[in-house]
Design an enzyme around this catalytic site. Structure first.
Site: not given
Length: 221
Positions: A57-59, A61, A157
């Site tokens: 997961l993106d940082r 999120v 993304h």
């Protein structure tokens, strides 16, 4: 760290925004190391602990991250993710309400490595990857709309980029057009639910993340 589900083969944890799933150039301690320490301590394991990272997961999120605890589970989960057999549902708080209450978004995404950003196009172009998601409006507050998003593809993304392309940037996501950041540096995107058939036992697994402890998120309970 909050464990949502665990057995001998897999562990599902609730990631906080700001945490990185796997080590990167920042040198910050990743969630994978925290989970390894938890397993080592809880089960009094001597030596190195095996933990396989199957997705990220993106940082900024928050929400569910699935890890493999055995090499057998890792190989099977990697295949299941690649073949779309792991169903992930996200919740996103956006500033603008979509024109349609539900729909499917299809774009061609081009990733810019230098900017760590993806750009969405309506037509295919060189180096672009097709991105598909389904969204549905499931809530409103005074100023924001809550969307439920299901990913049909897994691109860089993807949710952030496609929702912004629809004119609905995610709250706090400056990179994709939000007017201001969230105070804690998060973006209002939550990996809410994950569903799949267990790679070893073949039992159905459904895990759900709690809503972040934030006034706006809690207003959507």
């Amino acid at each position: 760290m909050q464990v949502i589900y665990e057995d001998n083969h897999i562990i599902i944890v609730n990631k906080q925004s700001g945490e990185i799933v796997q080590g990167d150039k920042t040198g910050d301690r990743p969630l994978s190391d925290i989970v390894k320490d938890y397993i080592k301590e809880r089960y009094a394991k001597p030596g190195a602990v095996f933990l396989g990272v199957v997705h990220r997961l993106d940082r900024p999120v928050s929400g569910l991250v699935v890890f493999a605890r055995t090499s057998k589970a890792l190989a099977r989960l990697n295949k299941m993710f690649a073949e779309g057999e792991v169903h992930k549902t996200y919740w996103a708080i956006v500033k603008n309400t979509p024109r349609e209450p539900e729909g499917t978004l299809e774009h061609w995404l081009v990733r810019n490595e230098k900017q760590n950003k993806s750009y969405a196009y309506d037509k295919e172009r060189p180096n672009a990857k097709k991105a598909i998601l389904k969204y549905k409006v499931i809530g409103h507050s005074d100023n924001y709309t809550l969307l439920e998003v299901q990913l049909m593809t897994g691109r860089h993304h993807q949710i952030r980029c496609q929702l912004a392309a629809m004119g609905c940037p995610i709250k706090g996501d400056l990179k994709y057009g939000a007017p201001r950041s969230n105070p804690d540096g998060s973006i209002s995107l939550l990996s809410r639910r994950v569903e799949f058939i267990h790679p070893v036992s073949k039992e159905p697994i459904v895990a759900e993340a709690p809503l972040p402890d934030d006034t706006l998120w809690q207003s959507f309970r």
